[in-house]
Structures are given as C-alpha cells and as structure tokens.
Design an enzyme around this catalytic site. Structure first.
Site, mmCIF file in Angstrom:
data_model
loop_
_atom_site.group_PDB
_atom_site.id
_atom_site.type_symbol
_atom_site.label_atom_id
_atom_site.label_comp_id
_atom_site.label_asym_id
_atom_site.label_seq_id
_atom_site.Cartn_x
_atom_site.Cartn_y
_atom_site.Cartn_z
ATOM 1 C CG HIS A 1 94.646 61.385 104.539
ATOM 2 N ND1 HIS A 1 94.048 60.180 104.860
ATOM 3 C CD2 HIS A 1 95.972 61.150 104.496
ATOM 4 C CE1 HIS A 1 94.979 59.256 105.000
ATOM 5 N NE2 HIS A 1 96.158 59.809 104.794
ATOM 6 C CG ASP B 1 101.418 61.400 102.094
ATOM 7 O OD1 ASP B 1 102.238 60.640 102.632
ATOM 8 O OD2 ASP B 1 100.215 61.125 101.983
#
Length: 431
Positions: free
Chosen positions: A308, A366
């Site tokens: 991330h 995600d």
C-alpha cells in the site's frame, strides 16, 4: 488548537523568517507557511501535496509506518470487528460513539430517508443502457440539488444536517438503481425492515418474480466493506470535496465531485484492478509464472492488491477484511471459481514467500474486498460505486467540519510557472 510554541527559521538571501510550528495530537509537526508569501514573497512547491497539510481535522488519523488508522481516535480494526457501518457513520459525523437510544434514533432517521424522489427515476432513463454505473452516479447525485431545494443552503446548520442524512441514506438506493439500470432489470425499492447493508444487497439482487432472502454472512461482509472504506483522511477524493466546498457549492455538487475523482483507477479502482489481475492469471498453475514476472524489475507486470502506498508495514483494514473474505468463500465455495482459487493460492504465497515478506507486499484491503464483491456476484463495474457509497459519510463529515471552520477560505493552489515570459502580440501578417 495545536501547540505553536516552537518555530522554524527560514533564511532567504540572508534574511531570516520565523515560521510557527504546530504540534498535532498525533503525527509529525507542521510548519505554518500561511504568511510566507506575504512576508518573504515566495511560496512552496509540492506536487501532489505529499508534504503539505491543506487543513486541520479531528476526524481521521493515519500513521502509515505503524499501520494505524483511527476514526476519532478509535482503531479501525476495533470498529470493524465490534461496531457496524451506521454506528461508524454517527462517530464520524458527531465525534463520539452514540448511546443505544441515540444510535436507534439515528438508524431510524437514515432508514426513513432511503427512498429517492420518484421523478429521479426518469433521470436514470436518460442514460444509455451501457453507461458505466459511476457515470450514472455522478450525474444523479449532482442532480439531487434539483430535487431537494430545502437542503442546499450551506449557511443553515439544519439544512446541512438534512443534506448529510439524505446523502448517507439515499446513496445505497442510487448505487443499486445504477446497477439495476446497467443490467436491464427493474428498480427495487428500499425496505425499512432491513438493516443498511442488507437493504443494499436486496435492492441489488432482488427481482419482482421471486422472494430474495439476504444471507446474514453476506450482509455482514458488505457492512464491513462499507465500514473499512468510510474515511481515509485527506486523500484525492476527500480533498476534491473540500476544494469544491470551499467555493460555497451545494453539498450534492461537492459529493458528486468526490465521486468523479474516486472514479479514477489510481484511486477507487484498485480492487477492480486486483480482480482483473487475478482473471489475467487465470488458473493456479500459472501463478509461478506471474510471481517470477513480479520479481523481474524489467517486466512491467505488477501485482495489484499487495502492499500500500500509505501503509508501509501492513494495512490495518486487511485483517478484518480477510476474516470476511474467508467467511464468504466458505459460504459460497470456490471449487468452481478459478479466479477465487487463484486468489487464495496467491494470498498463501504472498504471506510465506521471503520476497513478498521482505518487500512488505502483504495482501491489502483492496485484494480482499475485490474477492468478496466478486464472490457475491457484483461485476467489476460496481466495485467503485460501492466504494463511493461507503466513502460518502467520510466526505460529508469532512465537508461539515470544513464549513464550521472559521478559517475557511476558497482553495487557490499556487504554481511554479515555466511558460513564456511576457511578450508582445504579433499581427498575423507578420508571423
């Protein structure tokens, strides 16, 4: 108010300028440069605003190095495990966890605002059948100001409150209608006997021809997706909402601007990109090939859904989302779904392979949300609308906070101009 007892000294051409330093509740100190241009005749250059605080806020705090996400001081993993989306909405909006009677009143208020104006149904029919659901949502949410005139005065605190409740309540209805219109099915009206997440699933998957029962495991997973995407500090779409709001635009226009920004694949489309990658891999036996490509610096292939930009060690939202993903896959099964089989095996490798561990390429929120939504039956075109639905409360909370700020000014970023200097116009026959 932040502590301002410390100062920084900036020296330009031998002249020193004292700049206040603000110490926040959490996070690094901030140098206050608001008077820099007036005093020194210079301004700062920060593309992407990665080193610039555009506002002060009490809503959300992120420490990417620690893998920490706090809403009003509460860790996101605790909220996602012990709370539910509408309680988190209350927390973001009002700053504290509600008592039981307060929460019940809030939930009833939201539930009774889920229907949209009947004339808005015709607005949907103005779009082509193959219109992307996000295009529909941008248009419909922006058009709400044409239907709800009694909640567009941003200087009226009561109207701001009404607009906030309306947006939280009606966004699932609008997103579900965008989906139904996209697939050519009749709209399904909201039901007051269902909770927020169950109501959304019912509006998406029910049909008039038969009864549809919402599975509580799927509803819980959906609620967690909403909760884990509710707010994420000053990201691109939130900053867009604040910038639009600074001009005095009505709340529906501001949220529509946020939806438009979220639509970008670098922002709201991450879980869609992740699922498309899983489908590109195709089958479990091809995973080693793609792992090798990911490790090859000369290969443009990148693993989506791992690591991330903000969280350097782990995504605090991913642990809870993994629990929901495991529950959903156990319920629905993956035996006949090659994409989900690839996802599970890729997850296992990423958590064990030294390369992934060393590079901190952990499965993020995600990765898991894409798996869940796919297993539920949502097409990838609905992933970002669901993200927008969930993020609406964060946008509204930031919008309300900004409007209450006595220091509010219209946003006007500076630029480093590198074009032509002043020059005289040349008549066309002399060029």
């Amino acid at each position: 108010m932040a502590d301002t007892t410390k100062t920084a000294t900036l020296t330009i051409d031998g002249q020193a300028f004292e700049l206040p330093i603000h110490s926040p509740t959490a996070g690094p100190d901030v140098i206050d440069i608001r008077k820099l241009y007036g005093q020194a005749g210079v301004f700062t250059y920060d593309p992407g605003f990665t080193s610039t605080a555009s506002c002060d806020s009490t809503i959300t705090f992120i420490d990417g190095d620690k893998g920490e996400l706090l809403h009003r001081g509460y860790p996101i993993d605790q909220l996602a495990s012990k709370s539910h989306y509408l309680e988190v909405c209350f927390l973001l909006l009002y700053g504290y966890l509600p008592a039981a009677d307060e929460l019940e009143k809030f939930e009833n208020l939201v539930t009774r605002h889920t229907m949209i104006h009947e004339q808005m149904h015709y607005f949907f029919r103005g779009f082509r059948r193959d219109a992307h659901p996000m295009a529909t949502m941008v248009g419909v949410v922006g058009a709400m100001s044409a239907f709800y005139h009694d909640s567009t005065d941003i200087n009226d605190e009561h109207q701001r409150e009404v607009a906030s409740i309306r947006l939280i309540a009606k966004m699932p209805t609008i997103a579900a209608m965008a989906y139904k219109y996209h697939i050519g099915q009749p709209f399904v009206y909201p039901r007051n006997d269902l909770d927020y997440a169950s109501n959304f699933l019912h509006m998406c998957f029910a049909v008039p021809a038969e009864e549809y029962q919402v599975n509580p495991i799927l509803a819980r997973a959906m609620d967690r997706i909403f909760t884990l995407h509710a707010d994420h500090e000053q990201n691109a779409s939130t900053s867009t909402v604040r910038l639009a709001s600074s001009s005095g635009a009505n709340p529906f226009a501001c949220i529509a601007a946020g939806i438009a920004c979220l639509w970008g694949p670098a922002h709201g489309g991450a879980n869609q990109a992740c699922l498309e990658m899983l489908r590109e891999i195709g089958t479990v036996d091809r995973i080693p090939e793609y792992i090798a490509r990911a490790k090859d610096k000369n290969d443009p292939f990148r693993l989506m859904g791992f690591g991330h930009r903000v969280y350097k060690n782990f995504d605090p939202r991913a642990k809870v989302m993994k629990e929901s993903a495991d529950e959903v896959l156990a319920l629905l099964g993956i035996e006949n779904n090659p994409t989900l089989q690839v996802a599970k095996e890729l997850e296992r490798i990423a958590l064990e392979d030294p390369y992934f561990v060393e590079k901190k390429l952990y499965p993020n929120v995600d990765f898991y949300s894409g798996i869940i939504l796919d297993a539920m039956g949502f097409p990838t075109s609905m992933f970002t609308p669901i993200f927008a639905l969930a993020r609406t409360v964060g946008w509204i909370s930031q919008w309300k906070e900004q409007l209450a700020d006595p220091q509010l000014k219209i946003g006007r970023p500076r630029q480093l101009y590198l074009g032509e200097a002043s020059r005289d116009y040349v008549d066309i026959e002399k060029r």
